[in-house]
Design a protein around this motif. Sequence first.
Motif, short mmCIF file in Angstrom:
data_model
loop_
_atom_site.label_atom_id
_atom_site.label_comp_id
_atom_site.label_asym_id
_atom_site.label_seq_id
_atom_site.Cartn_x
_atom_site.Cartn_y
_atom_site.Cartn_z
N ARG A 159 0.84 -1.21 0.00
CA ARG A 159 0.00 0.00 0.00
C ARG A 159 0.87 1.25 0.00
N ALA A 160 0.49 2.22 -0.85
CA ALA A 160 1.13 3.53 -0.85
C ALA A 160 0.37 4.43 0.12
N ALA A 161 1.09 4.99 1.10
CA ALA A 161 0.44 5.83 2.11
C ALA A 161 1.41 6.89 2.60
N LEU A 182 4.57 3.03 -6.24
CA LEU A 182 3.93 1.76 -6.52
C LEU A 182 4.22 1.30 -7.95
N GLY A 183 4.26 2.25 -8.88
CA GLY A 183 4.54 1.90 -10.26
C GLY A 183 5.93 1.34 -10.46
N GLY A 187 5.49 -3.71 -12.04
CA GLY A 187 5.92 -4.55 -13.14
C GLY A 187 6.92 -5.63 -12.75
N GLN A 188 7.43 -5.56 -11.51
CA GLN A 188 8.39 -6.55 -11.05
C GLN A 188 7.71 -7.74 -10.35
N SER A 200 -3.44 2.98 -5.00
CA SER A 200 -2.70 2.84 -3.74
C SER A 200 -2.43 1.41 -3.31
N ASP A 201 -3.13 0.42 -3.88
CA ASP A 201 -3.07 -0.93 -3.32
C ASP A 201 -2.79 -2.02 -4.35
N ILE A 202 -1.83 -2.88 -4.03
CA ILE A 202 -1.56 -4.10 -4.78
C ILE A 202 -1.80 -5.28 -3.84
#
Length: 246
Positions: A159-161, A182-183, A187-188, A200-202
């Motif tokens: 999560r990006a926060a 996050l970007g 892709g990795q 914001s979330d993967i």
Amino acid sequence: MKVLIIEDEPLAAEKLAAYLLRHQPDVHIIAQLSSVAQVVDFFSNNTQAASLELIFSDVELTDGQVFTALEQLDLPCPVLFTTAYDQYWMQVFQYQAVDYLLKPFSYPRFAEAMLNFAQLKHKLQQASPVAETSYKKRFLLRKGQSLSLLPVADIGLIRAANGVLLATDKHNTVHILTESHLGEIEGQLDPSEFFRLNRSDIVHISTILQVEPYNKESVAVILSGEKAPIITSKTRTAAFRKWLNQ
């Protein structure tokens, strides 16, 4: 190239459009917006939003800062910021900024920014597909003066926060990653295991307990260890349903 201009000063918008046409005569300016409300409405109701390739945006608009709108959106492309204020240059990179033009800027400076965008676009287009064996296996963590490893296989949510990336492992322990965007890591990660639900979330497939309707264009994803469901962005919902069923 399809672009969007977000600018509340008519003369500045006119100058920018002229620079664009001079640099790339076949450019298609989808819309020119001047307020936060217009930006939110455009991305909520205009079907052309998903096809944008570049956004030009001022920061201070008629009804507030553009960040108020951007933080609600899953942006489809990079943003080139144009502003008379220099204090926002660090903040803009939370919103896929490709460059930061200080007004008044000359055509050569504009052309330099467009070159930066073109190089980024070319790099992404020329990147070869990542082989299955080359997906990221671990993240390096810094804890004080020491280093430790977090296996990707142990991660359930990234999560990006507040300007940092947080990874929650399968024991619900939260780790701060050294990567900042996050970007940068999306892709990795193995796309058969991880999916980006919104800006914001993967999530990892193993943490998904249930998927419920949320509204016409989004779903609520309930994860193990998370109290609140995660809402998919409307631009990713269809792909998420397809990913679940692969």
